[in-house]
Motif scaffolding. Sequence first.
Motif, PDB file in Angstrom:
ATOM      1  N   ILE A   1      -1.343  20.550 -21.510  1.00  0.00           N
ATOM      2  CA  ILE A   1      -1.901  20.805 -22.840  1.00  0.00           C
ATOM      3  C   ILE A   1      -0.756  21.081 -23.820  1.00  0.00           C
ATOM      4  CG2 ILE A   1      -3.469  22.199 -24.244  1.00  0.00           C
ATOM      5  CD1 ILE A   1      -4.968  22.923 -21.690  1.00  0.00           C
ATOM      6  N   GLU A   2      -0.714  20.300 -24.882  1.00  0.00           N
ATOM      7  CA  GLU A   2       0.251  20.512 -25.956  1.00  0.00           C
ATOM      8  C   GLU A   2      -0.435  21.352 -27.027  1.00  0.00           C
ATOM      9  OE1 GLU A   2       3.328  19.633 -26.037  1.00  0.00           O
ATOM     10  OE2 GLU A   2       3.489  18.191 -24.380  1.00  0.00           O
TER      11      GLU A   2
ATOM     12  N   VAL B   1       0.833  -1.207   0.000  1.00  0.00           N
ATOM     13  CA  VAL B   1       0.000   0.000   0.000  1.00  0.00           C
ATOM     14  C   VAL B   1       0.859   1.244   0.000  1.00  0.00           C
ATOM     15  CG1 VAL B   1      -1.665   1.355   1.328  1.00  0.00           C
ATOM     16  CG2 VAL B   1      -2.007  -1.108   1.069  1.00  0.00           C
ATOM     17  N   ALA B   2       1.934   1.228   0.807  1.00  0.00           N
ATOM     18  CA  ALA B   2       2.830   2.385   0.905  1.00  0.00           C
ATOM     19  C   ALA B   2       3.526   2.650  -0.425  1.00  0.00           C
ATOM     20  CB  ALA B   2       3.871   2.144   2.005  1.00  0.00           C
ATOM     21  N   VAL B   3       3.971   1.563  -1.100  1.00  0.00           N
ATOM     22  CA  VAL B   3       4.640   1.707  -2.394  1.00  0.00           C
ATOM     23  C   VAL B   3       3.673   2.268  -3.430  1.00  0.00           C
ATOM     24  CG1 VAL B   3       5.667   0.440  -4.326  1.00  0.00           C
ATOM     25  CG2 VAL B   3       6.335  -0.099  -1.965  1.00  0.00           C
ATOM     26  N   GLU B   4       2.427   1.733  -3.399  1.00  0.00           N
ATOM     27  CA  GLU B   4       1.415   2.213  -4.334  1.00  0.00           C
ATOM     28  C   GLU B   4       1.098   3.683  -4.121  1.00  0.00           C
ATOM     29  OE1 GLU B   4      -3.184   1.191  -5.664  1.00  0.00           O
ATOM     30  OE2 GLU B   4      -2.033  -0.276  -4.517  1.00  0.00           O
ATOM     31  N   ALA B   5       1.074   4.078  -2.854  1.00  0.00           N
ATOM     32  CA  ALA B   5       0.775   5.480  -2.524  1.00  0.00           C
ATOM     33  C   ALA B   5       1.870   6.413  -3.024  1.00  0.00           C
ATOM     34  CB  ALA B   5       0.601   5.630  -1.018  1.00  0.00           C
ATOM     35  N   GLN B   6       3.117   5.860  -3.083  1.00  0.00           N
ATOM     36  CA  GLN B   6       4.236   6.690  -3.505  1.00  0.00           C
ATOM     37  C   GLN B   6       4.329   6.811  -5.029  1.00  0.00           C
ATOM     38  OE1 GLN B   6       7.705   4.996  -1.656  1.00  0.00           O
ATOM     39  NE2 GLN B   6       6.985   5.425   0.422  1.00  0.00           N
ATOM     40  N   GLN B   7       3.564   5.940  -5.759  1.00  0.00           N
ATOM     41  CA  GLN B   7       3.598   5.998  -7.218  1.00  0.00           C
ATOM     42  C   GLN B   7       2.997   7.322  -7.683  1.00  0.00           C
ATOM     43  OE1 GLN B   7       4.878   3.713  -9.384  1.00  0.00           O
ATOM     44  NE2 GLN B   7       5.625   2.581  -7.604  1.00  0.00           N
ATOM     45  N   PRO B   8       3.702   8.049  -8.551  1.00  0.00           N
ATOM     46  CA  PRO B   8       3.176   9.328  -9.023  1.00  0.00           C
ATOM     47  C   PRO B   8       1.898   9.140  -9.832  1.00  0.00           C
ATOM     48  CG  PRO B   8       5.095   8.659 -10.316  1.00  0.00           C
ATOM     49  CD  PRO B   8       4.998   7.719  -9.155  1.00  0.00           C
ATOM     50  N   THR B   9       0.914  10.000  -9.585  1.00  0.00           N
ATOM     51  CA  THR B   9      -0.342   9.943 -10.329  1.00  0.00           C
ATOM     52  C   THR B   9      -0.095  10.441 -11.746  1.00  0.00           C
ATOM     53  OG1 THR B   9      -1.584  10.397  -8.312  1.00  0.00           O
ATOM     54  CG2 THR B   9      -2.726  10.738 -10.396  1.00  0.00           C
ATOM     55  N   LYS B  10      -0.582   9.688 -12.725  1.00  0.00           N
ATOM     56  CA  LYS B  10      -0.392  10.096 -14.118  1.00  0.00           C
ATOM     57  C   LYS B  10      -1.242  11.322 -14.417  1.00  0.00           C
ATOM     58  CE  LYS B  10      -0.979   8.846 -18.913  1.00  0.00           C
ATOM     59  NZ  LYS B  10      -1.774   8.082 -19.878  1.00  0.00           N
ATOM     60  N   ILE B  11      -0.593  12.361 -14.918  1.00  0.00           N
ATOM     61  CA  ILE B  11      -1.316  13.590 -15.274  1.00  0.00           C
ATOM     62  C   ILE B  11      -1.705  13.501 -16.743  1.00  0.00           C
ATOM     63  CG2 ILE B  11      -1.154  16.097 -15.490  1.00  0.00           C
ATOM     64  CD1 ILE B  11       0.779  16.098 -13.171  1.00  0.00           C
ATOM     65  N   PRO B  12      -2.996  13.624 -17.054  1.00  0.00           N
ATOM     66  CA  PRO B  12      -3.424  13.529 -18.455  1.00  0.00           C
ATOM     67  C   PRO B  12      -2.809  14.621 -19.318  1.00  0.00           C
ATOM     68  CG  PRO B  12      -5.227  14.302 -17.060  1.00  0.00           C
ATOM     69  CD  PRO B  12      -4.123  13.861 -16.144  1.00  0.00           C
ATOM     70  N   ARG B  13      -2.551  14.272 -20.568  1.00  0.00           N
ATOM     71  CA  ARG B  13      -1.957  15.210 -21.518  1.00  0.00           C
ATOM     72  C   ARG B  13      -2.906  15.373 -22.703  1.00  0.00           C
ATOM     73  NH1 ARG B  13       3.239  17.036 -22.016  1.00  0.00           N
ATOM     74  NH2 ARG B  13       3.830  15.614 -20.338  1.00  0.00           N
ATOM     75  N   ILE B  14      -3.290  16.606 -22.961  1.00  0.00           N
ATOM     76  CA  ILE B  14      -4.222  16.929 -24.038  1.00  0.00           C
ATOM     77  C   ILE B  14      -3.464  17.574 -25.185  1.00  0.00           C
ATOM     78  CG2 ILE B  14      -6.329  18.194 -24.654  1.00  0.00           C
ATOM     79  CD1 ILE B  14      -6.681  16.043 -22.486  1.00  0.00           C
ATOM     80  N   GLY B  15      -3.812  17.221 -26.398  1.00  0.00           N
ATOM     81  CA  GLY B  15      -3.255  17.898 -27.567  1.00  0.00           C
ATOM     82  C   GLY B  15      -4.301  18.818 -28.167  1.00  0.00           C
ATOM     83  N   TYR B  16      -3.982  20.096 -28.343  1.00  0.00           N
ATOM     84  CA  TYR B  16      -4.928  21.056 -28.933  1.00  0.00           C
ATOM     85  C   TYR B  16      -4.422  21.415 -30.325  1.00  0.00           C
ATOM     86  CZ  TYR B  16      -8.178  25.023 -29.262  1.00  0.00           C
ATOM     87  OH  TYR B  16      -9.190  25.871 -29.649  1.00  0.00           O
TER      88      TYR B  16
END
Length: 329
Positions: free
Chosen positions: A68-69, A20-35
Amino acid sequence: MKKAGLSSILIVVTLLTVAVAVEAQQPTKIPRIGYLGFGSPSTIPTRIEAFRQGLRELGYVEDKNIFIEWRSAEGNADRLPSLAAELVRLKVDVIVTNGPYSTRAAKAATVTIPIVMAAVGDPVGDGIVASLARPGGNITGLSSVVPELSGKRLELLKEIVPKLSRVAVFGSSTSPNTAGSLREVELAAGALKVKLQYLDVLSAKDIETAFRAASKGRADAVLFLVAGGVASGHQTQIADLAIKSRLPAIYANQRTVEAGGLMSYGVINLDLDRRAAVFIDKILKGAKPADLPVEQPTKFELIINLKAAKQIGLTIPPNVLVRADKVIK
């Protein structure tokens, strides 16, 4: 036996705690949008801000929990395919497009990355989606054209120019929106006993030629079916030519009026840009574009520029002026 059992339980609990601790330390993926845009961002700052506002209303803040790209063809359609391919290589989560040219380029570049069109006139007629209710494929979003509005624009011209008998209609035969809009204008013209002079505007260089032809054909006014694409970035030139020709003109896009044109009646594009964020949010949460119906406009506005009216010696009737959503003085 009891001690061995207790030890096993402690080991399992410890392993679960560590996991659980390792999972909590995993960085949350930030969505990337292309405009992907056709025109220069500097020509549509209010539309881009409306898009950002829509994202903020849903809790997305650029460079914090969404990236945003931004890619723009700067008005050169030939650049769109390479820009779309670049966004695909970046593996963005969603591609947002702001018109038919950029949407077609994005569609040609990928069949897997979801595409949200912020404003495409006739996505069905243009072959972008199968239908509005069931778009299919990887594209959904918002349509920006309501053909019936073209007939209403002719009615408005008749109200401000009571002796109206001949109208020059600027359209583009390469646009899938033109045929439907022109049919509505022809129906209205028949009822109003107004003759139409259709002039094909295929590129920006045709705009001045069309105004000369309208003057030569003794048109009393001009009705623009052309919006975006050909007209993008040339709103000031169009407004100036209408005033120079002393021709009352009505447009589908408010940007030409803001640039000095006389009058516009059409869709509130800023609302479409803001609404595009709703589609992005749904897709990021797992929805498939094929299952999200394409939305049609529900908000329209009439804008009148009294300064432009004065420049061509036209008095706007009070009963029309009182219906305007915005008056530029």
